[in-house]
Design an enzyme around this catalytic site. Sequence first.
Site: not given
Length: 458
Positions: A323, A282-283, A409, A438
């Site tokens: 999202w 993710d980030w 995801d 995810h």
Amino acid sequence: MSDDLKWMSEAIALAQQAGDAGEVPVGAVVVCHGQVIGRGRNSPVGSHDPTAHAEIMALRDAARHLGNYRLEDCTLYVTLEPCTMCAGAVLNARIQRVVYGACEPRTGAAGSVLDVFSHASLNHHAQITRGVLAEDCAQLMQQFFKPKRLNANPLREDALRPRDEWFEDLPDYPWPPNYVSQLPSLNGLRLHYLDVNARSEEPHQLTYLCLHGNPVWSYLYRKMIPILESQGHRVVAPDLIGFGKSDKLKKASQHAFAFHRQVLLDFIAHLDLQRVVLVVQDWGGLLGLTLPMASPERYVGLLVMNTLLATGQSPLSPGFLSWRSWCKDHPDFDVGKLLARGNAHLSPHECDAYNRPFRDRGHRAALHAFPTMVPEHAACDGADISSQAESFWRHDWRGQSLMAIGAQDPVLGESVMRDLHARIRNCPEPMVLAQAGHFVPEHGQFIAEAAVQHFKST
């Protein structure tokens, strides 16, 4: 007088709740004919509202209860002498009597700096009773501000610090905390990180640098760390500012791609990490994938899980846009429940652990900021550095790579990851985890075992 003690005690309980939430500890109740009809506690930080003082919140609550903005025959109990704003609101509400605990020598408007309530020109006056449980009320303020004065790592005025007791008895997270605040980019903020096996002298030791994403924290890697640790490797897992045990900025607008990237660069240099296997999701990937080109000699491997490089050159995926829209519509979403949706194996205690850093709305600014920070256009913060990183991974990367994809995801699924795979030089066929969503590291034992074997010859 006994009733005054009783109602002030209720106000003190509300003040304690405010302090627990990182707000200045002030509480207030409105009493009418022997019943509490309004309650309030300080909440300007959490509500992003400069008028959300305890007195104002209690007056609003009481007015709703009575169905009338006039609160005649009512008494306001508040732990701290009202300011001019709150004094004005009290007069407008026609409160009959104000009882407060501790004096406020800097802003008090009931006699300390001003005495609004006795001003002859005003058409309403309230009876004032001072000093009820004053010592208890003052002690709340002293306890709240003392750590800021005496702490070797004082808290910035524009930040909040999660309380240590929020993280007691975390399931499967036994590692001691480490903190750093002297990084130039932190400017006094305190960053938390795990550093497991830091002093190991294994000859072939690697350093797994595990970077989490939004809305989680280093707890995400608790299933991978024991496997890597057991093989003698060092594991470093920081909590980004705004997440986990790190300080929380009060405003979403204070978060920026460039800021978080520079913090990570300073952090890596501060620990002088070597033989790094970069682990991202993710980030953790949006930021982390831009790091190795700054000092490629530090890195020997990449383990990449559901993430992306956002260069602003192509549209963001429909899943991500959905999202982002959902986050905007549900700003106070339950982080633990979100994790549970795609990870049915999580226990209630594990879900609760994901919620620990965000126990109050004031600590959620990063959760509000990060969905909007993903670079969408070439001019966005982070887009240019991400484009440079894309070129690095295509042409200049010399380390080994491993990709794990959570097939379930809906945001950054297999199609997004296959696109990223095509941009990473010499990346072998990805592992596809059919049951994973995810948050792929929630299936981390299998991934860590594969990583140990894959990077063994590094």
